[in-house]
Design an enzyme around this catalytic site. Structure first.
Site, PDB file in Angstrom:
ATOM      1  N   ASN A  87       7.684  62.176 -44.374  1.00 52.23           N
ATOM      2  CA  ASN A  87       6.496  62.964 -44.706  1.00 52.23           C
ATOM      3  C   ASN A  87       5.499  62.997 -43.559  1.00 52.23           C
ATOM      4  O   ASN A  87       5.031  64.053 -43.157  1.00 52.23           O
ATOM      5  CB  ASN A  87       5.812  62.374 -45.945  1.00 52.23           C
ATOM      6  CG  ASN A  87       6.649  62.594 -47.178  1.00 52.23           C
ATOM      7  OD1 ASN A  87       7.267  63.645 -47.339  1.00 52.23           O
ATOM      8  ND2 ASN A  87       6.686  61.607 -48.047  1.00 52.23           N
ATOM      9  N   VAL A  88       5.168  61.822 -43.024  1.00 55.06           N
ATOM     10  CA  VAL A  88       4.175  61.763 -41.949  1.00 55.06           C
ATOM     11  C   VAL A  88       4.764  62.308 -40.652  1.00 55.06           C
ATOM     12  O   VAL A  88       4.151  63.135 -39.961  1.00 55.06           O
ATOM     13  CB  VAL A  88       3.674  60.309 -41.745  1.00 55.06           C
ATOM     14  CG1 VAL A  88       2.720  60.228 -40.567  1.00 55.06           C
ATOM     15  CG2 VAL A  88       2.990  59.786 -43.001  1.00 55.06           C
ATOM     16  N   LYS A 113      -2.506  45.971 -52.417  1.00 54.82           N
ATOM     17  CA  LYS A 113      -1.206  46.639 -52.313  1.00 54.82           C
ATOM     18  C   LYS A 113      -0.307  46.085 -53.408  1.00 54.82           C
ATOM     19  O   LYS A 113      -0.531  44.967 -53.898  1.00 54.82           O
ATOM     20  CB  LYS A 113      -0.593  46.333 -50.935  1.00 54.82           C
ATOM     21  CG  LYS A 113       0.425  47.333 -50.463  1.00 54.82           C
ATOM     22  CD  LYS A 113      -0.191  48.450 -49.658  1.00 54.82           C
ATOM     23  CE  LYS A 113       0.855  49.416 -49.166  1.00 54.82           C
ATOM     24  NZ  LYS A 113       0.333  50.464 -48.309  1.00 54.82           N
ATOM     25  N   GLY A 127      11.216  58.560 -37.138  1.00 60.83           N
ATOM     26  CA  GLY A 127      11.061  58.823 -38.565  1.00 60.83           C
ATOM     27  C   GLY A 127      10.634  60.251 -38.853  1.00 60.83           C
ATOM     28  O   GLY A 127       9.493  60.624 -38.573  1.00 60.83           O
TER      29      GLY A 127
HETATM   30  P1  NAD Z   1       8.970  58.529 -45.576  1.00 55.15           P
HETATM   31  O1  NAD Z   1       9.778  57.622 -46.425  1.00 55.15           O
HETATM   32  O2  NAD Z   1       8.706  59.925 -46.036  1.00 55.15           O
HETATM   33  O3  NAD Z   1       9.606  58.639 -44.119  1.00 55.15           O
HETATM   34  C1  NAD Z   1      10.147  57.574 -43.417  1.00 55.15           C
HETATM   35  C2  NAD Z   1      11.329  58.114 -42.627  1.00 55.15           C
HETATM   36  O4  NAD Z   1      11.783  57.093 -41.751  1.00 55.15           O
HETATM   37  C3  NAD Z   1      12.510  58.527 -43.501  1.00 55.15           C
HETATM   38  O5  NAD Z   1      12.911  59.828 -43.182  1.00 55.15           O
HETATM   39  C4  NAD Z   1      13.580  57.491 -43.137  1.00 55.15           C
HETATM   40  O6  NAD Z   1      14.905  58.013 -43.210  1.00 55.15           O
HETATM   41  C5  NAD Z   1      13.185  57.155 -41.699  1.00 55.15           C
HETATM   42  N1  NAD Z   1      13.715  55.887 -41.203  1.00 55.15           N
HETATM   43  C6  NAD Z   1      13.926  54.734 -41.857  1.00 55.15           C
HETATM   44  N2  NAD Z   1      14.448  53.809 -41.025  1.00 55.15           N
HETATM   45  C7  NAD Z   1      14.533  54.395 -39.812  1.00 55.15           C
HETATM   46  C8  NAD Z   1      14.978  53.945 -38.539  1.00 55.15           C
HETATM   47  N3  NAD Z   1      15.437  52.719 -38.340  1.00 55.15           N
HETATM   48  N4  NAD Z   1      14.941  54.815 -37.507  1.00 55.15           N
HETATM   49  C9  NAD Z   1      14.483  56.083 -37.674  1.00 55.15           C
HETATM   50  N5  NAD Z   1      14.060  56.552 -38.855  1.00 55.15           N
HETATM   51  C10 NAD Z   1      14.087  55.726 -39.928  1.00 55.15           C
HETATM   52  O7  NAD Z   1       7.599  57.761 -45.309  1.00 55.15           O
HETATM   53  P2  NAD Z   1       6.210  58.350 -44.831  1.00 55.15           P
HETATM   54  O8  NAD Z   1       5.360  58.647 -46.013  1.00 55.15           O
HETATM   55  O9  NAD Z   1       6.458  59.428 -43.815  1.00 55.15           O
HETATM   56  O10 NAD Z   1       5.564  57.082 -44.130  1.00 55.15           O
HETATM   57  C11 NAD Z   1       6.044  56.642 -42.859  1.00 55.15           C
HETATM   58  C12 NAD Z   1       5.319  55.376 -42.450  1.00 55.15           C
HETATM   59  O11 NAD Z   1       3.913  55.620 -42.417  1.00 55.15           O
HETATM   60  C13 NAD Z   1       5.510  54.191 -43.410  1.00 55.15           C
HETATM   61  O12 NAD Z   1       5.491  53.002 -42.648  1.00 55.15           O
HETATM   62  C14 NAD Z   1       4.273  54.245 -44.287  1.00 55.15           C
HETATM   63  O13 NAD Z   1       3.958  52.987 -44.832  1.00 55.15           O
HETATM   64  C15 NAD Z   1       3.229  54.691 -43.268  1.00 55.15           C
HETATM   65  N6  NAD Z   1       2.089  55.363 -43.850  1.00 55.15           N
HETATM   66  C16 NAD Z   1       2.242  56.475 -44.607  1.00 55.15           C
HETATM   67  C17 NAD Z   1       1.134  57.109 -45.156  1.00 55.15           C
HETATM   68  C18 NAD Z   1       1.282  58.356 -45.978  1.00 55.15           C
HETATM   69  O14 NAD Z   1       0.246  59.005 -46.266  1.00 55.15           O
HETATM   70  N7  NAD Z   1       2.481  58.752 -46.357  1.00 55.15           N
HETATM   71  C19 NAD Z   1      -0.159  56.593 -44.913  1.00 55.15           C
HETATM   72  C20 NAD Z   1      -0.305  55.461 -44.108  1.00 55.15           C
HETATM   73  C21 NAD Z   1       0.827  54.850 -43.586  1.00 55.15           C
END
Ligand code: NAD
Length: 366
Positions: free
Chosen positions: A197-198, A95, A194
Site C-alpha cells: 500500500n505505502v 499497539k 515493498g
Molecule cells: P503492505 O502489507 O501493503 O505491503 C508490504 C509489502 O512488502 C507487501 O507487498 C509484501 O509482499 C512486501 N514484502 C514483504 N517482505 C518483503 C521482502 N523481504 N522484500 C520485499 N518485499 C517484501 O504494507 P503497507 O501498509 O504498505 O506498510 C508497509 C510498511 O510501512 C510496514 O512496515 C508498515 O508497518 C509501515 N507503515 C504503514 C503505514 C500505513 O499507513 N499503511 C503507516 C506507517 C507505517
C-alpha cells in the site's frame, strides 16, 4: 505499571511484572495485557498516554511464540508514542498484535474476539489497521467496540491511511535529497523495498515528480502490475538493499538495517515508510559513520497516524490535513541540522526531540 490488572478473567499476563520490567524492550510501558485463549492469542501494549489515548495499529502475524509477539508489540507501541509526539497530535502510543496467519486464520470470529478484547480496556487503547489487517477488518472489530479508528467511509476516503503515509514519506524524501544531495527529485533514483500500500503510492508520487524508481517485492504479481501501470524498473528482493541508488526506501519490514545488511547499503539516504527499520539503535550510529543519512522512520512515516487522528476527530478537510503533513519535512530539517551540528546520528537526535515533547506534560503535572 499494570500488566493486565484491569483485564477480564481470561486475560492473563504471560510474564509477571518483574519479568516484564526486565524485558529489553519494556521501556516503562504503562500497561501490557495478554489474551491467550483458544479463540484469540493477542497482546495490547500501551506505552505512554501523556499526550492522549494510546492509539496504534492492530497487526496480525504468525509469530512463532508469544515472546516474539511481545517483543514486537513493545517496540511498535513505543514507536507510536514517539511518532505521535513528533507529529504533534494528541495521541499516546499503543499497539496490538494477534498471533495468527492473516492469510489462513483471519476469521470473523477472530476479529470479533479482538474487538471484545480492545473493548475490555474501556477506551485506554484505540486500534487502527496495520500489517495483516484491513480497514474492513477494523470495521468488523467495531461491531464489538467503539474504540477503533480508520474506518471512515467518506466518498473519497475509505479510511485507509496509506496514501497519506506515502505522501509524508515523499515530502520527507524531498527534504532529505535537498539536504544531503543539494538537489530536487528529477534525476534521482529511489529503490523501494515493498510494493504494498505505502510502496506503490510512494512510487506513483516519485514518478510524478520526475524521479526514477526501482522496486522489489516477494510478491511477483504486485511487481508485475507496478511495472505495467507505473512504468517502474524492478530488482530482485536480494539486491534491493544494496542497489546503487540515491535513496533506499524500506516499505516492507522492520529491522532491515541490521549487522548483516548495514555495510552493503550503497544509497546516500535511507528514507522509507516501514516501522522499526533499525534492528538496534547502534545501526543508526553505523549509518552515520558511513555518511549515510538515515531518516528516522517514525518521523517520516507519521502521515498515516496524522490521517487517523483527523478521522478520529471527524475532520475531513483535505487542505487542513495535508498542511499538517508539512510538519514532517519541518521536523526532519531540524533533525538533520542538529545531527550535523552535533555530529551525532539522526535517530538519537529524533529520540531526544520526541522525549522532550511527550515527557513534558508528565513532568509539569508532578
Ligand atoms: P503492505 O502489507 O501493503 O505491503 C508490504 C509489502 O512488502 C507487501 O507487498 C509484501 O509482499 C512486501 N514484502 C514483504 N517482505 C518483503 C521482502 N523481504 N522484500 C520485499 N518485499 C517484501 O504494507 P503497507 O501498509 O504498505 O506498510 C508497509 C510498511 O510501512 C510496514 O512496515 C508498515 O508497518 C509501515 N507503515 C504503514 C503505514 C500505513 O499507513 N499503511 C503507516 C506507517 C507505517
Amino acid at each position: 505499571m499494570n500488566s493486565g490488572m484491569n483485564a477480564q478473567h481470561n486475560t492473563v499476563a504471560a510474564k509477571n511484572t518483574m519479568q516484564l520490567k526486565a524485558h529489553p524492550e519494556y521501556d516503562q510501558h504503562e500497561q501490557v495485557v495478554i489474551r491467550d485463549t483458544p479463540e484469540l492469542r493477542a497482546i495490547i501494549a500501551i506505552h505512554n498516554s501523556s499526550l492522549g489515548v494510546a492509539t496504534g495499529g492492530c497487526r496480525i502475524f504468525p509469530y512463532p511464540s508469544i515472546d516474539e509477539a511481545l517483543t514486537d508489540v513493545l517496540r511498535l507501541s513505543r514507536g507510536m508514542t514517539y511518532k505521535s509526539a513528533m507529529a504533534e497530535i494528541n495521541f499516546g502510543g499503543g499497539k496490538s498484535v494477534i498471533i495468527a496467519d492473516p492469510a489462513r486464520e483471519k476469521t470473523e470470529s477472530l476479529l470479533l474476539a479482538m474487538g471484545e478484547f480492545i473493548d475490555s480496556l474501556r477506551g485506554c487503547y484505540v486500534a487502527a489497521e496495520d500489517s495483516g489487517t484491513t480497514v474492513a477488518d477494523i470495521a468488523v472489530m467495531a461491531r464489538r467496540t467503539p474504540h477503533v479508528s480508520g474506518i471512515m467511509s467518506a466518498e473519497q476516503h475509505q479510511g485507509d491511511p496509506s496514501p497519506r503515509t506515502a505522501l509524508g514519506v515523499f515530502l520527507g524524501i524531498e527534504e532529505a535529497v535537498r539536504t544531503r544531495l543539494g538537489s530536487s527529485l528529477p534525476g534521482i533514483t529511489v529503490g523501494i523495498q515493498g510494493a504494498g500500500n505505502v510502496g506503490l503510492h510512494l512510487a506513483r508520487l516519485l514518478k510524478q515528480a520526475g524521479a526514477e524508481v526501482l522496486i522489489a517485492d516477494i510478491n511477483v504479481q504486485r511487481v508485475e502490475s507496478a511495472v505495467e501501470t507505473l512504468g517502474l524498473s524492478t530488482c530482485s528482493v536480494d539486491e534491493i538493499l544494496s542497489a546503487q541508488v540515491e535513496v533506499l526506501a524500506p516499505c516492507a519490514l522492520g529491522a532491515v538495517i541490521n549487522p548483516e545488511t548495514v555495510s552493503s547499503i550503497r544509497a546516500d539516504i535511507v528514507a522509507g515508510g516501514a516501522n522499526n527499520q533499525l534492528a538496534s539503535e547502534e545501526m543508526g550510529e553505523a549509518l552515520h559513520r558511513r555518511g549515510i543519512l538515515y531518516v528516522p522512520d517514525y518521523v517520516i512515516n507519521a502521515g498515516g497516524i496524522i490521517d487517523i487522528y483527523y478521522q478520529r476527530i471527524g475532520v475531513r478537510d483535505t487542505e487542513k490535513i495535508e498542511s499538517h503533513l508539512e510538519i514532517i519535512p519541518h521536523n526532519l530539517a531540524k533533525i538533520f541540522a542538529e545531527s550535523v551540528l552535533q555530529d551525532r546520528p539522526t535517530n538519537h537526535i529524533a529520540d531526544e526531540l520526541a522525549r522532550k515533547k511527550f515527557l513534558k506534560p508528565r513532568l509539569q503535572s508532578v
